[in-house]
Write an enzyme that holds these catalytic residues in place. Structure first.
Site, mmCIF file in Angstrom:
data_model
loop_
_atom_site.group_PDB
_atom_site.id
_atom_site.type_symbol
_atom_site.label_atom_id
_atom_site.label_comp_id
_atom_site.label_asym_id
_atom_site.label_seq_id
_atom_site.Cartn_x
_atom_site.Cartn_y
_atom_site.Cartn_z
ATOM 1 N N CYS A 219 1.013 -0.861 -0.319
ATOM 2 C CA CYS A 219 -0.084 0.121 0.170
ATOM 3 C C CYS A 219 1.094 1.503 0.165
ATOM 4 C CB CYS A 219 -0.635 -0.013 1.115
ATOM 5 S SG CYS A 219 -2.094 -1.278 1.292
ATOM 6 N N ARG B 180 5.054 0.317 -5.887
ATOM 7 C CA ARG B 180 5.368 -0.667 -4.428
ATOM 8 C C ARG B 180 4.557 -1.965 -5.387
ATOM 9 N NH1 ARG B 180 6.516 2.591 -0.141
ATOM 10 N NH2 ARG B 180 5.348 1.261 1.295
ATOM 11 N N TRP C 178 -3.041 -2.272 -1.180
ATOM 12 C CA TRP C 178 -2.423 -4.407 -2.016
ATOM 13 C C TRP C 178 -3.295 -4.444 -0.991
ATOM 14 C CZ3 TRP C 178 0.429 -8.083 0.589
ATOM 15 C CH2 TRP C 178 0.678 -8.895 -0.401
ATOM 16 N N ASN D 236 -2.265 1.960 6.425
ATOM 17 C CA ASN D 236 -0.964 0.766 5.800
ATOM 18 C C ASN D 236 -1.120 0.184 6.863
ATOM 19 O OD1 ASN D 236 -1.188 2.002 3.537
ATOM 20 N ND2 ASN D 236 1.107 2.417 3.765
ATOM 21 N N GLY D 237 -1.556 -1.016 6.577
ATOM 22 C CA GLY D 237 -0.353 -2.321 7.723
ATOM 23 C C GLY D 237 -1.374 -3.090 8.138
ATOM 24 N N GLU E 192 18.440 -16.396 -7.803
ATOM 25 C CA GLU E 192 18.612 -15.384 -7.934
ATOM 26 C C GLU E 192 18.380 -15.771 -9.861
ATOM 27 O OE1 GLU E 192 17.350 -12.852 -6.964
ATOM 28 O OE2 GLU E 192 18.141 -11.578 -7.878
ATOM 29 N N LYS F 289 14.666 -13.909 -10.798
ATOM 30 C CA LYS F 289 13.865 -12.986 -11.786
ATOM 31 C C LYS F 289 13.257 -13.796 -12.580
ATOM 32 C CE LYS F 289 15.517 -10.662 -10.207
ATOM 33 N NZ LYS F 289 15.519 -10.697 -9.200
ATOM 34 N N GLU G 28 9.940 -14.044 -11.405
ATOM 35 C CA GLU G 28 8.625 -12.909 -11.390
ATOM 36 C C GLU G 28 8.022 -12.461 -12.105
ATOM 37 O OE1 GLU G 28 11.081 -10.973 -7.139
ATOM 38 O OE2 GLU G 28 12.003 -11.136 -8.794
ATOM 39 N N HIS H 103 19.440 -36.166 -6.999
ATOM 40 C CA HIS H 103 18.742 -36.482 -6.116
ATOM 41 C C HIS H 103 17.432 -36.505 -6.103
ATOM 42 C CE1 HIS H 103 22.726 -36.969 -4.491
ATOM 43 N NE2 HIS H 103 23.215 -35.723 -4.884
ATOM 44 N N LYS I 18 7.037 -3.908 -4.382
ATOM 45 C CA LYS I 18 7.866 -3.688 -4.191
ATOM 46 C C LYS I 18 8.548 -3.876 -2.298
ATOM 47 C CE LYS I 18 12.489 -2.771 -6.224
ATOM 48 N NZ LYS I 18 13.316 -3.240 -6.503
HETATM 49 C C1 G6P Z 1 9.428 -8.417 -2.215
HETATM 50 C C2 G6P Z 1 10.332 -8.188 -3.986
HETATM 51 C C3 G6P Z 1 11.484 -8.554 -4.095
HETATM 52 C C4 G6P Z 1 13.211 -8.415 -2.431
HETATM 53 C C5 G6P Z 1 12.241 -8.050 -1.513
HETATM 54 C C6 G6P Z 1 12.928 -7.568 -0.796
HETATM 55 O O1 G6P Z 1 9.515 -9.076 -1.871
HETATM 56 O O2 G6P Z 1 9.464 -8.226 -3.801
HETATM 57 O O3 G6P Z 1 11.805 -7.892 -5.494
HETATM 58 O O4 G6P Z 1 14.128 -8.390 -3.555
HETATM 59 O O5 G6P Z 1 10.578 -7.936 -1.186
HETATM 60 O O6 G6P Z 1 13.423 -6.426 -0.471
HETATM 61 P P1 G6P Z 1 14.919 -5.747 0.253
HETATM 62 O O7 G6P Z 1 13.417 -4.307 0.070
HETATM 63 O O8 G6P Z 1 14.120 -5.942 1.703
HETATM 64 O O9 G6P Z 1 15.091 -5.993 -0.297
#
Ligand code: G6P
Length: 593
Positions: free
Chosen positions: A2, A28, A71, A97-98, A471, A475, A478, A494, A588
């Site tokens: 949010c 966000r 959100w 928010n929260g 990682e 990517k 996502e 395994h 985000k």
């Molecule tokens: C969310 C985002 C990710 C990010 C993670 C940690 O899940 O979608 O892209 O890696 O948060 O975020 P931070 O701001 O703590 O690096």
């Protein structure tokens, strides 16, 4: 997650400015939005489901109001559930928010008092509680402020609340957990959940601490302790980001913009972060037990750090995902050092165990964080700012390679070889640039054509390339929604090798290090079962059906090797028609548990 944007000022362009502020918070992640302004002693609202896009709000002139991007947590994605929420009389509006954890119990109380609900949200209980608390103060000029403090004290959970009162041009905000930033303009004051939304208006800001309340009006800002009401002297900071950094410029998407910023960021870390890396290294040396924690991409950087510290500095460092660290806390002592990695500095799964660890075990906290003034920045005993500039794409790219560069420098500093580490990072920056050449981008576009219709993909690496495989898979999944899984190279056989079918794309990280022999054997095992093997490696190999050449960056390999997967993820998103910057369901900055 949010987003909040609020304005109180002498100019009367509130609605347009609020909508612009919400657009700057879009990154966000959200699924509905709304705006409320003060108008003729009442409140006008506009709420919609979906993205703001090119929407306009046709609202009259006003000098105070706020907006919210939601959100969904409690209650589906509907217009009724979008914020702002109004009280029964239409005098007050609330955005939030929260999560109000005791909302069920409060809802019952408010229903019994005769209030009618128009949404399924936990937020709406707040505005009805406020309505009664304001009414009980019977025309007192400070009623809304006092009522906000009283109601806020009754809410369980980590929350930020804002209240708009149609009877005044003051807006009240209070927080305990979710970020809020106050912006100081000339006769125009602001509050946002994220400093980047304030950049077009001001660089002078105050980051609210938990338990603080502020009242903004055209005339100024007053901060108070939410519990006692005592007036506070807010600390004003000057943001070191500018509005251009937060805009797309010549790029089509933030994802590609931020990928291309990496050589300059990594180079600047090599040249300017020597002292801070040395300080962090000294803290590691002085600790008795060091832990890296982070979530999502930051967790993958933290896990890479565990390998880097072992390899470069022969130092054991423990890794845990932020959301699991609470369950591994039993052995923490005041000599423990927890190094938290977070781009936003607001991820609750990282913040929460740190707050507990500091309070209950007296741990030391260091942070690798990208956002000045963020919650993590403020709570850390030592905060190292990554200097990656605003990262607006939900996918973390430049903040990831920045974290890796700092971790490598720190490991070299710990081993007394800081300058060697700096040279290595400078070379890595050049190699990222090579990865971004037209030839290499054409190669990734060719690979995209070959694999974009597949629904499953596997990625393997050994040693420090294992977190690189996690990682790279993150990517790809996502943003393209292809099921991509990263594995330690030796583990695939395994169990998961059962899933390999003819043509299944498998990306293999095969650097020139001690893992090369083992990982090429694993690549052959995949190939023997029909996989389409894509090698990310300085050299070609018979084991590869498709070769992506990368520079041999030694200990900085995880930085350079991450670029092809970032480019591939972007290309797959374009080809599959998904949004590269705002993937579905993701946010985000994740400020709820
Ligand atoms: C969310 C985002 C990710 C990010 C993670 C940690 O899940 O979608 O892209 O890696 O948060 O975020 P931070 O701001 O703590 O690096």
């Amino acid at each position: 997650m949010c987003g909040i944007f609020a304005y109180a000022g002498r100019q009367t362009d509130a609605a347009g400015m609020i909508l612009d502020g919400l657009r700057r918070l879009e990154y966000r992640g959200y699924d509905s939005w709304g705006v409320a302004i003060r108008n003729n002693g009442g409140i006008l609202t506009e709420k919609q489901v979906g993205k703001i896009g090119s929407a306009e709000v046709s609202m009259p002139e006003s000098n105070a109001g706020f907006g919210h991007t939601r959100w969904a947590t409690h209650g589906g994605v509907t217009q009724c559930n979008a914020h702002p929420h109004l009280d029964c009389t239409g005098r007050l509006a609330v955005i939030h928010n929260g999560i109000v954890e005791n909302h069920d119990e409060l809802r019952q109380e408010v229903r019994n008092a005769g209030h009618r609900f128009h949404s399924e949200t936990d937020t709406e209980v707040v505005v009805h509680l406020l309505e009664d608390a304001v009414a009980a103060r019977n025309g007192d000029p400070g009623a809304v402020e006092q009522a906000t403090r009283e109601v806020f004290a009754r809410l369980d959970g980590l929350n930020a609340i804002m209240v708009l009162d149609s009877h005044s041009d003051k807006l009240v905000a209070v927080k305990n957990g979710s970020p809020l930033v106050v912006g100081y303009g000339d006769g125009r004051n602001y509050i946002a959940s994220d400093a980047s939304a304030l950049l077009p208006h001001t660089q002078r800001v105050t980051f609210l601490s938990d338990g603080e309340m502020v009242v903004i009006s055209p005339d100024g800002i007053v901060a108070r302790d939410a519990a006692t009401g005592a007036q506070l002297q807010p600390e004003v900071l000057e943001l070191d980001w500018n509005v251009e950094q937060a805009e797309l410029g010549e790029h089509a998407h933030y994802l590609t913009k931020e990928i291309h910023e990496q050589p300059a960021i990594v180079r600047s870390i090599a040249l300017s972060q020597g002292d801070t890396a040395q300080k962090l290294a000294d803290m590691v040396r002085d600790s008795y037990g060091t832990f890296f924690i982070g979530c999502g991409t930051a967790a993958n950087a933290a896990l890479t750090g565990q390998y880097l510290f072992s390899r470069i500095a022969r130092r054991h460092v423990n890794f845990a995902p932020g959301s699991e660290f609470n369950y591994l806390e039993h052995f923490l002592t005041p000599q423990s050092l927890v190094i938290a990695l977070s781009q936003s500095g607001e991820t609750i799964d990282v913040i929460e165990p740190l707050v507990r660890g500091k309070k209950e075990k007296g741990i030391q906290v260091a942070a690798l964080v990208n956002v000045l003034g963020s919650t993590l920045y403020r709570l850390a005993d030592f905060a190292l700012l990554l200097g990656a500039g605003p990262e607006k794409c939900v996918l973390a790219t430049k903040s990831y390679t920045a974290k890796l560069a700092v971790l490598i420098l720190t490991a070299y500093a710990l081993d007394g070889r800081l300058e060697e580490g700096q040279q290595l990072i400078l070379q890595a920056a050049d190699m990222i640039e090579e990865q971004l050449s037209d030839d290499n981008k054409a190669r990734i576009a060719d690979l995209t054509e070959r694999i974009y219709e597949r629904e499953d993909m596997f990625l393997i690496g050994r040693g420090m390339s294992y977190p690189s495989s996690l990682e790279a898979a993150l990517k790809i999944k996502e943003v393209s929604y292809i099921h991509a899984e990263g594995f330690a190279g030796g583990e695939l056989k395994h169990g998961v090798i059962a899933l390999i079918e003819p043509g299944t794309p498998c990306i293999v990280f095969a650097p020139n290090d001690e893992t090369r022999g083992g990982i090429l054997s694993n690549a052959q095992e995949l190939r023997a079962r029909g996989a389409y093997v894509i090698g990310v490696s300085p050299q070609p190999s018979d084991a590869f059906d498709f070769h992506i050449p990368v520079g041999d960056a030694g200990d900085a390999g995880p930085i350079v090797n991450s670029i092809p997967a970032q480019l591939l993820a972007y290309n797959l998103a374009l080809k599959r028609g998904t949004d590269p910057d705002k993937p579905r369901n993701l946010a985000k900055s994740v400020t709820v548990k």
